[in-house]
Design an enzyme around this catalytic site. Structure first.
Site, short mmCIF file in Angstrom:
data_model
loop_
_atom_site.label_atom_id
_atom_site.label_comp_id
_atom_site.label_asym_id
_atom_site.label_seq_id
_atom_site.Cartn_x
_atom_site.Cartn_y
_atom_site.Cartn_z
N ASN A 210 -4.08 -61.13 46.80
CA ASN A 210 -3.69 -59.40 47.34
C ASN A 210 -4.72 -59.13 48.31
O ASN A 210 -6.01 -59.04 47.67
CB ASN A 210 -3.74 -58.75 46.71
N ASP B 292 -5.80 -55.11 48.70
CA ASP B 292 -5.65 -54.29 48.62
C ASP B 292 -6.64 -54.09 47.30
O ASP B 292 -7.01 -55.37 46.77
CB ASP B 292 -4.37 -54.01 47.70
N HIS C 1 -8.14 -63.74 49.17
CA HIS C 1 -7.97 -64.06 50.10
C HIS C 1 -8.88 -62.39 51.28
O HIS C 1 -8.59 -61.91 52.02
CB HIS C 1 -5.95 -63.41 50.42
N CYS D 101 -19.57 -59.35 59.41
CA CYS D 101 -20.51 -59.16 60.80
C CYS D 101 -20.24 -60.96 61.18
O CYS D 101 -20.39 -62.15 59.60
CB CYS D 101 -21.68 -59.25 60.50
N THR E 239 4.50 -63.50 43.57
CA THR E 239 3.85 -64.62 44.96
C THR E 239 4.84 -65.53 45.06
O THR E 239 5.08 -66.07 43.93
CB THR E 239 2.12 -65.16 44.86
N ASN F 32 8.28 -63.32 38.01
CA ASN F 32 8.63 -62.42 40.04
C ASN F 32 10.13 -62.21 40.02
O ASN F 32 10.72 -61.73 38.87
CB ASN F 32 8.56 -64.31 40.44
N LEU F 33 10.12 -61.79 40.67
CA LEU F 33 10.99 -60.36 41.06
C LEU F 33 12.08 -61.65 41.27
O LEU F 33 13.37 -61.26 40.54
CB LEU F 33 11.12 -60.07 41.97
N GLU F 34 12.24 -62.70 41.46
CA GLU F 34 12.79 -64.37 41.81
C GLU F 34 12.36 -65.03 42.22
O GLU F 34 11.56 -64.99 42.02
CB GLU F 34 13.96 -63.81 42.85
#
Ligand code: BJW
Length: 236
Positions: A93, A95, A110, A118, A178, A203-205
């Site tokens: 992430n 954030d 990432h 620059c 993820t 994970n959610l799924e």
């Protein structure tokens, strides 16, 4: 076997309950933008104004009062603080919610939304305000050289050498929120498996690489991560 070293990989799902959209859900972040229009170096060369404005919007959202770390971020910070061994958090992430929750041993593989780089010198600048292609770079004095410090498709993710070393030494690998679509992160579970670590997906799924994990626990991160961390800390 006693666990001494934990490596955790997080993805967009850990921040979903903080109000940040994931990438690949039907209402995902790229529903409004074609990925090749914004998340490649070629896209930046072609249309820097579009890319700056895409990241300006996301920066503004991240800095808004509504976006805050959720219980999953707090649980992972607590794990780092209270676990007697080593805990490394690798996030895909961009954030800053893990650090705002108190995590310190953290790699942003990432990149980071609040950094510009620059293209000439590699110097990093912290930024909270809107950016434009015309902005002058402080180090080279030119316009057009400042880009979001984000890893786009086709670019090498950050700190890979350290990440591989840590994966080769961990006893427990936990992947959180993820989808398993993007490499090299989606392949970390295989490296941890080869190391002999216990590998767990939260994970959610189930993700695309679910079958590579020894265990999986499914539900919202705020619940499953909090419970999983409490279980680990109960055992130490
Ligand atoms: C919840 C939840 C809740 C929801 N609770 N869970 C084959 C093998 C290897 C590489 C490649 C390959 N084919 C192509 C490649 C290259 C490419 C790639 O992987 N492409 C794929 C599309 C196939 N990779 C690259 O180009 C990378 N670089 C590279 O490979 O360099 C070469 C190299 C590497 C290493 C060594 C040597 C050489 C760079 C990848 C850069 C990715 N960048 C992005 C965009 C950043 C910019 C931006 O943010 O705008 O990063 S892509 C995007 O996807 C973003 C994310 O970090 C990344 C992962 O997404 P994530 O986090 O998984 O999100 P989603 O939306 O997919 O999933 C969310 C999940 O959350 C879901 O599972 C939900 O269920 C769950 N969830 N709510 C818990 N409440």
């Amino acid at each position: 076997m006693a666990i001494e070293s934990i490596v955790i990989l997080t993805g967009a799902g850990v921040s979903a309950e903080s109000g940040i959209r994931t990438f690949r859900a039907t209402d995902g972040l790229w529903e409004d933008h074609k990925i090749e229009d914004v998340a490649t170096p070629e896209a930046f060369d072609r249309n820097p104004r579009l890319v700056h404005s895409f990241y300006n919007e996301r920066r503004k959202q991240l800095l808004s009062a509504e976006v805050r770390p959720n219980p999953a971020h707090h649980a992972l910070a607590k794990l780092e603080k209270e676990f007697p061994g080593k805990v490394l958090l690798i996030t895909q992430n961009i954030d800053n919610l893990h650090e705002r929750a108190g995590s310190n041993n953290l790699i942003h593989m990432h990149g980071e939304l609040l950094n510009l780089r620059c293209r000439e010198s590699g110097v990093i600048y912290r930024v909270e305000e809107e950016t434009q292609p015309e902005d002058l770079c402080q180090c080279c004095g030119s316009s057009g050289n400042l880009r979001p410090d984000i890893v786009w498709f086709g670019e090498l993710p950050m700190s890979m050498e350290r990440i591989y070393t840590e994966l080769e030494q961990c006893d427990l690998f936990i992947s959180i929120g993820t989808s398993g679509n993007v490499y090299p992160a989606a392949g970390f579970v295989e490296i941890a498996n080869d190391t002999g670590a216990l590998t767990v997906e939260l994970n959610l799924e189930p993700s695309k690489v679910k079958s590579a994990f020894h265990q999986g626990f499914y539900g919202p991160a705020s619940e499953v991560v909090t419970e999983f961390v409490a279980d680990i800390l109960k055992q130490v």
